[in-house]
Design a protein around this motif. Sequence first.
Motif, PDB file in Angstrom:
ATOM      1  N   ILE A   1       0.858  -1.187   0.000  1.00 55.84           N
ATOM      2  CA  ILE A   1       0.000   0.000   0.000  1.00 55.84           C
ATOM      3  C   ILE A   1       0.893   1.234   0.000  1.00 55.84           C
ATOM      4  CG2 ILE A   1      -1.882   1.216   1.147  1.00 55.84           C
ATOM      5  CD1 ILE A   1      -2.534  -1.379   2.645  1.00 55.84           C
TER       6      ILE A   1
ATOM      7  N   GLY B   1       0.026   4.669   2.462  1.00 54.12           N
ATOM      8  CA  GLY B   1      -0.987   4.035   3.310  1.00 54.12           C
ATOM      9  C   GLY B   1      -0.927   4.372   4.777  1.00 54.12           C
TER      10      GLY B   1
ATOM     11  N   GLN C   1      -8.148   3.246   6.667  1.00 52.97           N
ATOM     12  CA  GLN C   1      -9.500   2.766   6.394  1.00 52.97           C
ATOM     13  C   GLN C   1      -9.463   1.512   5.517  1.00 52.97           C
ATOM     14  OE1 GLN C   1     -12.246   3.643   7.727  1.00 52.97           O
ATOM     15  NE2 GLN C   1     -12.186   5.796   8.307  1.00 52.97           N
ATOM     16  N   LEU C   2      -8.542   1.463   4.578  1.00 51.36           N
ATOM     17  CA  LEU C   2      -8.389   0.277   3.732  1.00 51.36           C
ATOM     18  C   LEU C   2      -8.017  -0.946   4.558  1.00 51.36           C
ATOM     19  CD1 LEU C   2      -7.893  -1.460   1.216  1.00 51.36           C
ATOM     20  CD2 LEU C   2      -5.686  -0.279   0.945  1.00 51.36           C
TER      21      LEU C   2
ATOM     22  N   PHE D   1      -2.000  -1.516  -3.795  1.00 48.69           N
ATOM     23  CA  PHE D   1      -2.973  -0.441  -3.654  1.00 48.69           C
ATOM     24  C   PHE D   1      -2.186   0.866  -3.719  1.00 48.69           C
ATOM     25  CE2 PHE D   1      -4.906  -4.015  -1.398  1.00 48.69           C
ATOM     26  CZ  PHE D   1      -6.225  -3.990  -1.837  1.00 48.69           C
TER      27      PHE D   1
ATOM     28  N   LEU E   1      -2.159   4.528  -3.320  1.00 45.70           N
ATOM     29  CA  LEU E   1      -2.909   5.639  -2.736  1.00 45.70           C
ATOM     30  C   LEU E   1      -2.133   6.943  -2.731  1.00 45.70           C
ATOM     31  CD1 LEU E   1      -4.320   3.850   0.487  1.00 45.70           C
ATOM     32  CD2 LEU E   1      -5.082   3.628  -1.895  1.00 45.70           C
TER      33      LEU E   1
ATOM     34  N   SER F   1      -6.161   4.691  -6.276  1.00 44.28           N
ATOM     35  CA  SER F   1      -7.028   5.687  -5.655  1.00 44.28           C
ATOM     36  C   SER F   1      -7.043   6.933  -6.528  1.00 44.28           C
ATOM     37  CB  SER F   1      -6.518   6.032  -4.251  1.00 44.28           C
ATOM     38  OG  SER F   1      -7.215   7.134  -3.727  1.00 44.28           O
TER      39      SER F   1
ATOM     40  N   CYS G   1     -14.942   4.171   1.359  1.00 42.71           N
ATOM     41  CA  CYS G   1     -13.783   4.098   0.466  1.00 42.71           C
ATOM     42  C   CYS G   1     -12.955   2.847   0.737  1.00 42.71           C
ATOM     43  CB  CYS G   1     -12.916   5.342   0.619  1.00 42.71           C
ATOM     44  SG  CYS G   1     -13.701   6.864   0.071  1.00 42.71           S
ATOM     45  N   GLY G   2     -12.731   2.564   2.017  1.00 43.00           N
ATOM     46  CA  GLY G   2     -11.995   1.354   2.378  1.00 43.00           C
ATOM     47  C   GLY G   2     -12.697   0.107   1.878  1.00 43.00           C
TER      48      GLY G   2
ATOM     49  N   LEU H   1     -12.223  -0.228  -1.943  1.00 42.20           N
ATOM     50  CA  LEU H   1     -10.887  -0.706  -2.287  1.00 42.20           C
ATOM     51  C   LEU H   1     -10.780  -2.214  -2.079  1.00 42.20           C
ATOM     52  CD1 LEU H   1      -8.884   2.222  -0.660  1.00 42.20           C
ATOM     53  CD2 LEU H   1      -8.824   1.629  -3.098  1.00 42.20           C
ATOM     54  N   HIS H   2     -11.334  -2.693  -0.985  1.00 37.57           N
ATOM     55  CA  HIS H   2     -11.341  -4.140  -0.715  1.00 37.57           C
ATOM     56  C   HIS H   2     -12.122  -4.887  -1.792  1.00 37.57           C
ATOM     57  CE1 HIS H   2     -12.293  -7.998   1.106  1.00 37.57           C
ATOM     58  NE2 HIS H   2     -13.571  -7.671   1.103  1.00 37.57           N
TER      59      HIS H   2
ATOM     60  N   ASN I   1     -10.313  -5.162  -5.152  1.00 37.00           N
ATOM     61  CA  ASN I   1      -9.300  -6.215  -5.122  1.00 37.00           C
ATOM     62  C   ASN I   1      -9.932  -7.590  -5.269  1.00 37.00           C
ATOM     63  OD1 ASN I   1      -6.657  -7.346  -4.710  1.00 37.00           O
ATOM     64  ND2 ASN I   1      -7.246  -7.793  -2.587  1.00 37.00           N
TER      65      ASN I   1
END
Length: 387
Positions: A13, A16, A23-24, A82, A84, A128, A230-231, A234-235, A238
């Motif tokens: 990340i 991150g 949050q992710l 990820f 970001l 992101s 948002c988290g 993102l999950h 994926n």
Amino acid sequence: MINNCNQHGHYVITGGAGFLGSQLIAALQKNGDMTQCIVVDPSPPYPYDTIQFDRAFVTYKQEKFQEDRVLDSVLPNASTVFHLCSIGHTGKYGARCYQDEVYKINVEGTKNLIYKCRKYKVARFVYSSSVAVVFVGKPLHNVTEEMPYPEDHEFLDIYSKTKAEAEKFIISQSCPEFKTTCLRFRAIYGPQDSVVAEKVVNMVGMNFFRIKILRKSDETRSNMSSGRNCGLALHLANQALMEEEKPYGKAYFIHDGEEIQQYAVWTPLIKALGKQPPTFRCPYFLVSPFITLISFFCHEILKVSPPMTRFELEVLVTTNTYSIEAAKQDLGYRPTGNHFQQVVDYYRVDTKEKIEAHRPTAYLDYDDLIFILVLFFWTISLLWSSH
């Protein structure tokens, strides 16, 4: 249910250590994905007391993702990246003297990261992104991802332009062996986020939230993206990339699934801070040159973030709403509603102390702005008299 592909490697990340990254990680763990995460961020992890996750599954590297040696150390055996990290949306990097650096990180850094991912056979890449890749100060009504990118000269700032260029490149690189997805967020907020909620708190504390700036008579509408949603997105992105039948190489708008009035939405927070919501109206044509002036002094002379940027002004006085139907269909995204009440509850407690504790030194107080205005007009008068 977590796909077994998660066990084939760790996650990386970039950027991150902040609000979105936390949050992710919280969303991954909440949904049963306990894959080890390596966070690459030059800043140390912020100790959020409103975001909970098990740090035993997280390794922090206080490094810059642009450096090859860093990528060579974290990307081998990684299954998902990820991405970001970006700069230029807030802070001093809006100044013209930093535009090359913004481009170097947001575009060249992203391209190099992609090349390294391909080299180390990383399977998935989640980016992101932002609605800034399509918003240029013109009204948008429930637009979809089919909307074309603006021309380069239309973008409001270097951040928007570089995010769009990076997003286009990421999508172009997507293939079955390296699947990519871009998530376009709009105003990521939540308790302790430094870009939206705490900026409002600081502006209220400095009495900058006394007026409504309007281009027309009606208050504009938009969407917002809570950090929690948002988290989750993102999950889910994926997870979708792990499934063979799911699409890839696409961008998706992500928000709370609700339209909001851009001033009224903050009324409960303003009242919780012991202030009154803005009732006076100020026309856009009067504020616009003021924002240009303040931005110039803050960015070009003082090298600090202005109280409001050009992009923030335009997005505030222009209705801009976005469809999340594609994310619902392709990613199974179901936002859990807005989380404004959590913001209100967090800042209601010990209001005065929290305003002072969270007030960033990079912003100017009221006296500073008065001084800047006086200095500006004094300078103009000198130049005028010299002619």
